[in-house]
Write a protein that holds these residues in place. Structure first.
Motif, PDB file in Angstrom:
ATOM      1  N   GLU B  62       0.824  -1.208   0.000  1.00 47.20           N
ATOM      2  CA  GLU B  62       0.000   0.000   0.000  1.00 47.20           C
ATOM      3  C   GLU B  62       0.863   1.265   0.000  1.00 47.20           C
ATOM      4  O   GLU B  62       1.756   1.426   0.824  1.00 47.20           O
ATOM      5  CB  GLU B  62      -0.923   0.020   1.216  1.00 47.20           C
ATOM      6  CG  GLU B  62      -1.897   1.177   1.210  1.00 47.20           C
ATOM      7  CD  GLU B  62      -2.882   1.113   2.372  1.00 47.20           C
ATOM      8  OE1 GLU B  62      -2.940   0.082   3.051  1.00 47.20           O
ATOM      9  OE2 GLU B  62      -3.588   2.120   2.583  1.00 47.20           O
ATOM     10  N   GLY B  63       0.555   2.154  -0.942  1.00 44.04           N
ATOM     11  CA  GLY B  63       1.303   3.398  -1.040  1.00 44.04           C
ATOM     12  C   GLY B  63       2.516   3.319  -1.946  1.00 44.04           C
ATOM     13  O   GLY B  63       3.245   4.296  -2.093  1.00 44.04           O
ATOM     14  N   TYR B  64       2.726   2.165  -2.552  1.00 45.17           N
ATOM     15  CA  TYR B  64       3.843   1.952  -3.472  1.00 45.17           C
ATOM     16  C   TYR B  64       3.318   1.467  -4.825  1.00 45.17           C
ATOM     17  O   TYR B  64       2.253   0.873  -4.892  1.00 45.17           O
ATOM     18  CB  TYR B  64       4.817   0.906  -2.931  1.00 45.17           C
ATOM     19  CG  TYR B  64       5.454   1.228  -1.596  1.00 45.17           C
ATOM     20  CD1 TYR B  64       4.930   0.711  -0.413  1.00 45.17           C
ATOM     21  CD2 TYR B  64       6.577   2.038  -1.524  1.00 45.17           C
ATOM     22  CE1 TYR B  64       5.512   1.003   0.815  1.00 45.17           C
ATOM     23  CE2 TYR B  64       7.169   2.329  -0.299  1.00 45.17           C
ATOM     24  CZ  TYR B  64       6.631   1.805   0.865  1.00 45.17           C
ATOM     25  OH  TYR B  64       7.209   2.088   2.076  1.00 45.17           O
ATOM     26  N   SER B  65       4.123   1.707  -5.862  1.00 43.15           N
ATOM     27  CA  SER B  65       3.811   1.126  -7.159  1.00 43.15           C
ATOM     28  C   SER B  65       5.109   0.766  -7.858  1.00 43.15           C
ATOM     29  O   SER B  65       6.168   1.333  -7.566  1.00 43.15           O
ATOM     30  CB  SER B  65       2.982   2.079  -8.028  1.00 43.15           C
ATOM     31  OG  SER B  65       3.744   3.228  -8.361  1.00 43.15           O
ATOM     32  N   VAL B  66       5.033  -0.203  -8.776  1.00 47.43           N
ATOM     33  CA  VAL B  66       6.214  -0.643  -9.508  1.00 47.43           C
ATOM     34  C   VAL B  66       5.854  -0.855 -10.971  1.00 47.43           C
ATOM     35  O   VAL B  66       4.682  -0.884 -11.348  1.00 47.43           O
ATOM     36  CB  VAL B  66       6.792  -1.968  -8.948  1.00 47.43           C
ATOM     37  CG1 VAL B  66       7.355  -1.784  -7.544  1.00 47.43           C
ATOM     38  CG2 VAL B  66       5.750  -3.065  -8.982  1.00 47.43           C
ATOM     39  N   GLN B  82       1.611   6.778   0.791  1.00 45.04           N
ATOM     40  CA  GLN B  82       2.390   5.996   1.763  1.00 45.04           C
ATOM     41  C   GLN B  82       2.541   6.860   3.023  1.00 45.04           C
ATOM     42  O   GLN B  82       3.187   7.912   3.003  1.00 45.04           O
ATOM     43  CB  GLN B  82       3.749   5.624   1.177  1.00 45.04           C
ATOM     44  CG  GLN B  82       4.774   5.062   2.163  1.00 45.04           C
ATOM     45  CD  GLN B  82       4.260   3.936   3.046  1.00 45.04           C
ATOM     46  OE1 GLN B  82       4.347   3.997   4.268  1.00 45.04           O
ATOM     47  NE2 GLN B  82       3.701   2.918   2.431  1.00 45.04           N
ATOM     48  N   LYS B  83       1.977   6.366   4.114  1.00 47.74           N
ATOM     49  CA  LYS B  83       1.866   7.196   5.325  1.00 47.74           C
ATOM     50  C   LYS B  83       3.195   7.439   6.030  1.00 47.74           C
ATOM     51  O   LYS B  83       3.383   8.459   6.683  1.00 47.74           O
ATOM     52  CB  LYS B  83       0.885   6.535   6.286  1.00 47.74           C
ATOM     53  CG  LYS B  83      -0.555   6.567   5.804  1.00 47.74           C
ATOM     54  CD  LYS B  83      -1.503   5.959   6.826  1.00 47.74           C
ATOM     55  CE  LYS B  83      -2.962   6.166   6.453  1.00 47.74           C
ATOM     56  NZ  LYS B  83      -3.275   5.774   5.084  1.00 47.74           N
ATOM     57  N   ASN B  84       4.100   6.514   5.940  1.00 45.80           N
ATOM     58  CA  ASN B  84       5.359   6.638   6.660  1.00 45.80           C
ATOM     59  C   ASN B  84       6.501   6.185   5.753  1.00 45.80           C
ATOM     60  O   ASN B  84       7.072   5.117   5.949  1.00 45.80           O
ATOM     61  CB  ASN B  84       5.307   5.787   7.936  1.00 45.80           C
ATOM     62  CG  ASN B  84       6.541   5.987   8.798  1.00 45.80           C
ATOM     63  OD1 ASN B  84       7.254   6.984   8.654  1.00 45.80           O
ATOM     64  ND2 ASN B  84       6.818   5.021   9.654  1.00 45.80           N
ATOM     65  N   PRO B  85       6.842   6.981   4.758  1.00 44.22           N
ATOM     66  CA  PRO B  85       7.783   6.524   3.740  1.00 44.22           C
ATOM     67  C   PRO B  85       9.255   6.594   4.129  1.00 44.22           C
ATOM     68  O   PRO B  85      10.089   6.002   3.453  1.00 44.22           O
ATOM     69  CB  PRO B  85       7.508   7.462   2.567  1.00 44.22           C
ATOM     70  CG  PRO B  85       7.005   8.711   3.220  1.00 44.22           C
ATOM     71  CD  PRO B  85       6.259   8.273   4.438  1.00 44.22           C
TER      72      PRO B  85
END
Lengths: 108, 114
Positions: B62-66, B82-85
């Motif tokens: 969650e909050g990432y993409s590739v 992403q809440k805490n990157p």
């Protein structure tokens, strides 16, 4: 679900003493287990894998399916063994799960 | 050590911005992986790809993409969702889908959100 537990965050031994880094896992299938090591200012790298049944730098690890453990052992620790050690389990899709790691310090 | 590279080594981002981390390998490996490393938590799997044009979510996607448009490249985008990157990000590659294959790791990228 795959899970790897390393109960000790820190482990300290004297040079020449035996060392055992604990690793327990949970996995419904047939596990493939690994130990990875990260020395200071170096990349994470493979130390040994269950399937090879090898001894690397004096370290061995035996898979105990009954106890779901894969503890890493060395009879006589050396100062150069000081590092961060990670136990890892590979699932049937090749996806790897790592434990939280154990920092081993070998004192002179 | 040149087999798998990550750039940049350090990355700073303002809140609300997307940022892309680069991972390249010249090992001719089919599989590539992204992990996040936080103190006391070990490595957590974000995404992995076993073959070009295909990838799967890991445990904390969650909050990432590739994307995996080329065999040698597997960039990771950290989105504003992403809440805490802030973390250390590691990329790895391996020969293929066999479960006993060794993973080779890059040097990592440290991302800090300001």
């Amino acid at each position: 679900a795959q899970r790897v537990t390393q109960p000790e965050k820190l482990l300290s031994v004297f040079k020449g003493a035996p060392v055992e880094l604990k690793c327990n896992y949970s996995y419904s299938g047939s596990p493939e287990l690994f130990w990875y090591v990260q020395y200071s200012r170096q990349r994470l790298q493979l130390l040994l894998r269950h399937i090879s049944r090898e001894s690397i730098k004096g370290f061995t690890a035996d898979l105990n399916k009954g106890e779901t453990s894969f503890h890493l052992k060395k009879p006589f620790a050396q100062e150069e063994d000081s590092a961060m050690y990670y136990c890892a389990l590979s699932g049937n899709k090749g996806d790897m799960r790592f434990g939280a790691g154990t920092r081993l310090t070998v004192k002179p | 050590d040149g087999g798998i590279t990550q750039s940049p080594k350090y990355l700073f981002r303002k809140e609300g911005q997307n940022v892309t981390l680069s991972c390249e390998q010249n090992l001719n490996h089919d599989a590539m992986y992204w992990y996040r490393q936080d103190p006391g938590q070990g490595l957590r799997l974000i995404y992995y790809s076993q073959i070009v044009n295909d990838f799967q979510k890991g445990d904390i996607a969650e909050g990432y993409s590739v994307s995996r448009e080329k065999k040698e490249s597997f960039p990771l985008t950290v989105t504003s969702a992403q809440k805490n990157p802030t973390a250390f990000y590691l990329c790895a590659s391996s020969m293929g889908q066999n479960t006993y294959n060794e993973q080779f790791f890059g040097p990592g990228t440290r991302l800090t959100v300001l």
